[in-house]
Structure formats: C-alpha cells, structure tokens
Scaffold this motif. Structure first.
Motif, PDB file in Angstrom:
ATOM      1  N   ILE A  57       0.841  -1.203   0.000  1.00 54.80           N
ATOM      2  CA  ILE A  57       0.000   0.000   0.000  1.00 54.80           C
ATOM      3  C   ILE A  57       0.874   1.249   0.000  1.00 54.80           C
ATOM      4  O   ILE A  57       0.625   2.197  -0.750  1.00 54.80           O
ATOM      5  CB  ILE A  57      -0.961  -0.001   1.200  1.00 54.80           C
ATOM      6  CG1 ILE A  57      -2.016  -1.102   1.017  1.00 54.80           C
ATOM      7  CG2 ILE A  57      -1.634   1.354   1.373  1.00 54.80           C
ATOM      8  CD1 ILE A  57      -2.846  -1.369   2.262  1.00 54.80           C
ATOM      9  N   ARG A  58       1.902   1.250   0.829  1.00 55.45           N
ATOM     10  CA  ARG A  58       2.789   2.417   0.894  1.00 55.45           C
ATOM     11  C   ARG A  58       3.535   2.637  -0.420  1.00 55.45           C
ATOM     12  O   ARG A  58       3.952   3.737  -0.724  1.00 55.45           O
ATOM     13  CB  ARG A  58       3.780   2.274   2.051  1.00 55.45           C
ATOM     14  CG  ARG A  58       3.134   2.488   3.388  1.00 55.45           C
ATOM     15  CD  ARG A  58       4.124   2.443   4.512  1.00 55.45           C
ATOM     16  NE  ARG A  58       3.465   2.698   5.784  1.00 55.45           N
ATOM     17  CZ  ARG A  58       4.089   2.742   6.941  1.00 55.45           C
ATOM     18  NH1 ARG A  58       5.395   2.544   6.987  1.00 55.45           N
ATOM     19  NH2 ARG A  58       3.427   2.981   8.046  1.00 55.45           N
ATOM     20  N   ARG A  60       2.047   2.091  -3.356  1.00 55.31           N
ATOM     21  CA  ARG A  60       1.051   2.604  -4.304  1.00 55.31           C
ATOM     22  C   ARG A  60       0.635   4.039  -4.014  1.00 55.31           C
ATOM     23  O   ARG A  60       0.327   4.794  -4.935  1.00 55.31           O
ATOM     24  CB  ARG A  60      -0.201   1.723  -4.279  1.00 55.31           C
ATOM     25  CG  ARG A  60      -0.048   0.409  -4.962  1.00 55.31           C
ATOM     26  CD  ARG A  60      -1.385  -0.278  -5.155  1.00 55.31           C
ATOM     27  NE  ARG A  60      -2.215  -0.368  -3.984  1.00 55.31           N
ATOM     28  CZ  ARG A  60      -2.279  -1.410  -3.152  1.00 55.31           C
ATOM     29  NH1 ARG A  60      -1.522  -2.461  -3.382  1.00 55.31           N
ATOM     30  NH2 ARG A  60      -3.090  -1.410  -2.123  1.00 55.31           N
ATOM     31  N   VAL A  61       0.593   4.432  -2.755  1.00 56.58           N
ATOM     32  CA  VAL A  61       0.066   5.752  -2.385  1.00 56.58           C
ATOM     33  C   VAL A  61       0.824   6.893  -3.055  1.00 56.58           C
ATOM     34  O   VAL A  61       0.193   7.794  -3.618  1.00 56.58           O
ATOM     35  CB  VAL A  61       0.000   5.909  -0.845  1.00 56.58           C
ATOM     36  CG1 VAL A  61      -0.244   7.341  -0.437  1.00 56.58           C
ATOM     37  CG2 VAL A  61      -1.097   5.008  -0.281  1.00 56.58           C
ATOM     38  N   GLU A  64      -0.247   6.992  -6.704  1.00 65.38           N
ATOM     39  CA  GLU A  64      -1.620   7.487  -6.852  1.00 65.38           C
ATOM     40  C   GLU A  64      -1.684   8.996  -6.619  1.00 65.38           C
ATOM     41  O   GLU A  64      -2.406   9.704  -7.320  1.00 65.38           O
ATOM     42  CB  GLU A  64      -2.549   6.757  -5.884  1.00 65.38           C
ATOM     43  CG  GLU A  64      -2.751   5.303  -6.259  1.00 65.38           C
ATOM     44  CD  GLU A  64      -3.409   4.500  -5.159  1.00 65.38           C
ATOM     45  OE1 GLU A  64      -3.550   5.002  -4.022  1.00 65.38           O
ATOM     46  OE2 GLU A  64      -3.773   3.334  -5.435  1.00 65.38           O
ATOM     47  N   TRP A  65      -0.926   9.471  -5.643  1.00 67.31           N
ATOM     48  CA  TRP A  65      -0.899  10.913  -5.366  1.00 67.31           C
ATOM     49  C   TRP A  65      -0.320  11.672  -6.554  1.00 67.31           C
ATOM     50  O   TRP A  65      -0.831  12.717  -6.957  1.00 67.31           O
ATOM     51  CB  TRP A  65      -0.088  11.179  -4.101  1.00 67.31           C
ATOM     52  CG  TRP A  65      -0.077  12.623  -3.724  1.00 67.31           C
ATOM     53  CD1 TRP A  65       0.925  13.519  -3.927  1.00 67.31           C
ATOM     54  CD2 TRP A  65      -1.140  13.350  -3.115  1.00 67.31           C
ATOM     55  NE1 TRP A  65       0.561  14.752  -3.473  1.00 67.31           N
ATOM     56  CE2 TRP A  65      -0.712  14.676  -2.965  1.00 67.31           C
ATOM     57  CE3 TRP A  65      -2.416  13.007  -2.681  1.00 67.31           C
ATOM     58  CZ2 TRP A  65      -1.502  15.662  -2.400  1.00 67.31           C
ATOM     59  CZ3 TRP A  65      -3.203  13.985  -2.111  1.00 67.31           C
ATOM     60  CH2 TRP A  65      -2.751  15.298  -1.981  1.00 67.31           C
ATOM     61  N   LEU A 129      -7.086   6.266  -4.163  1.00 61.78           N
ATOM     62  CA  LEU A 129      -6.212   6.796  -3.110  1.00 61.78           C
ATOM     63  C   LEU A 129      -6.881   6.690  -1.752  1.00 61.78           C
ATOM     64  O   LEU A 129      -6.283   6.216  -0.782  1.00 61.78           O
ATOM     65  CB  LEU A 129      -5.834   8.247  -3.415  1.00 61.78           C
ATOM     66  CG  LEU A 129      -4.917   8.947  -2.425  1.00 61.78           C
ATOM     67  CD1 LEU A 129      -3.590   8.214  -2.303  1.00 61.78           C
ATOM     68  CD2 LEU A 129      -4.687  10.387  -2.850  1.00 61.78           C
ATOM     69  N   SER A 130      -8.141   7.065  -1.663  1.00 60.76           N
ATOM     70  CA  SER A 130      -8.834   7.007  -0.371  1.00 60.76           C
ATOM     71  C   SER A 130      -9.019   5.563   0.084  1.00 60.76           C
ATOM     72  O   SER A 130      -8.886   5.255   1.261  1.00 60.76           O
ATOM     73  CB  SER A 130     -10.153   7.768  -0.463  1.00 60.76           C
ATOM     74  OG  SER A 130     -11.255   6.964  -0.373  1.00 60.76           O
ATOM     75  N   ASP A 132      -6.963   3.023  -0.599  1.00 59.25           N
ATOM     76  CA  ASP A 132      -5.667   2.548  -0.116  1.00 59.25           C
ATOM     77  C   ASP A 132      -5.318   3.139   1.243  1.00 59.25           C
ATOM     78  O   ASP A 132      -4.753   2.448   2.095  1.00 59.25           O
ATOM     79  CB  ASP A 132      -4.566   2.846  -1.136  1.00 59.25           C
ATOM     80  CG  ASP A 132      -4.491   1.791  -2.224  1.00 59.25           C
ATOM     81  OD1 ASP A 132      -5.105   0.715  -2.058  1.00 59.25           O
ATOM     82  OD2 ASP A 132      -3.833   2.029  -3.241  1.00 59.25           O
ATOM     83  N   LEU A 133      -5.652   4.395   1.470  1.00 60.66           N
ATOM     84  CA  LEU A 133      -5.390   4.996   2.785  1.00 60.66           C
ATOM     85  C   LEU A 133      -6.237   4.326   3.864  1.00 60.66           C
ATOM     86  O   LEU A 133      -5.764   4.078   4.983  1.00 60.66           O
ATOM     87  CB  LEU A 133      -5.646   6.502   2.745  1.00 60.66           C
ATOM     88  CG  LEU A 133      -4.649   7.312   1.915  1.00 60.66           C
ATOM     89  CD1 LEU A 133      -5.083   8.766   1.827  1.00 60.66           C
ATOM     90  CD2 LEU A 133      -3.243   7.200   2.480  1.00 60.66           C
ATOM     91  N   HIS A 136      -4.736   0.984   4.550  1.00 55.07           N
ATOM     92  CA  HIS A 136      -3.513   1.176   5.329  1.00 55.07           C
ATOM     93  C   HIS A 136      -3.858   1.319   6.804  1.00 55.07           C
ATOM     94  O   HIS A 136      -3.221   0.693   7.666  1.00 55.07           O
ATOM     95  CB  HIS A 136      -2.764   2.415   4.816  1.00 55.07           C
ATOM     96  CG  HIS A 136      -1.457   2.650   5.483  1.00 55.07           C
ATOM     97  ND1 HIS A 136      -1.319   3.467   6.580  1.00 55.07           N
ATOM     98  CD2 HIS A 136      -0.217   2.176   5.207  1.00 55.07           C
ATOM     99  CE1 HIS A 136      -0.064   3.487   6.957  1.00 55.07           C
ATOM    100  NE2 HIS A 136       0.638   2.712   6.136  1.00 55.07           N
TER     101      HIS A 136
END
Length: 146
Positions: A57-58, A60-61, A64-65, A129-130, A132-133, A136
């Motif tokens: 996840i970290r 991908r973030v 994505e950002w 993005l949301s 994945d956050l 996380h």
C-alpha cells in the motif's frame, strides 16, 4: 590446601531427578513447544502478511498521489484552454494545428509517465487513493491487535 579446594568449582552431582519432577518438566516443555509451534508461528505468519500488505500500500500511495496531481493539473489546463477565446477562434476558423503535447500519449507502447494520468477520471483516482489509505489504517489496526 583446604582453601584451594574451596575455590575450585564443585563437581556436578549425579543424582537422578525425581520421576514426578522429570515428568512435569517434559509436560511443560511439550506445552511450551506447542505454543511456539501453533500460536507464535501463526502470529508470525500473520504479522508478515500484514506487513507485506502495508509495504504494498505504501508503494502505491505516492504513485496514486502523483497521478492525481498530474490529472488535476491536466484537467485544470484543459479547462483553461477550452475556455480561452483564442482556442474557440482557432476551432471556428478550422485553423487549429494543435500542440505536439496533445498527441504524445497516443503512440504504440507509450512510455511517458504522464501518458495515462489524463485518461483516468479524477474521481476514480481519488477513490483509489482514499481506498488505499483506508486499507492502510485497517492494516495498522490489525498489526496493533496482533
């Protein structure tokens, strides 16, 4: 000579342990080994899985950002371009030559890092993005509970 014998280490005694004590010792040892094998190893595998998910996840973030930033920038530039009177005049005169940048992401096996960002909807990128956050945060909660 008696002082030298008292300073030397004592020899271990060769008495046999009490059978009840020996049996209890082996019961405790088997119980401990069972806990290590079944409980601790399971938790260790779960921890590894959760940590691998967090790392994924970290990874991908930031991408994505970056894609969201590029798509937002592209969208804002497109809105400004579309609203400009010069742009409307060029289309009205059928004299639009276009910019090379408009076509740079349409080639076969395009490698431009910006080539896909404007093909995705901003809402979809924000949703990814949301999500994945949120995942996380769930993984961190799961990690703390283990």
């Amino acid at each position: 000579s008696s002082s030298s014998s008292s300073s030397s280490p004592q020899q271990p005694t060769t008495t046999t342990p009490n059978p009840k004590v020996k049996k209890r010792y082996y019961q405790l040892l088997r119980s401990f080994n069972d806990k290590v094998k079944h409980t601790w190893m399971d938790i260790d595998e779960q921890l590894l899985s959760v940590l691998q998910n967090i790392v994924s996840i970290r990874g991908r973030v930031p991408l994505e950002w970056k894609v969201l930033s590029q798509a937002t920038h592209y969208h804002q530039a497109t809105v400004v371009e579309d609203d400009s009177p010069e742009q409307e005049e060029e289309f009205d005169n059928n004299d639009y030559n276009g910019n090379e940048d408009d076509w740079k992401s349409y080639g076969h096996q395009e490698t431009s890092s910006q080539s896909f960002s404007h093909h995705l909807r901003i809402d979809d990128i924000q949703l990814a993005l949301s999500h994945d956050l949120e995942q996380h945060e769930k993984m961190l909660i799961g990690l703390r509970s283990l």
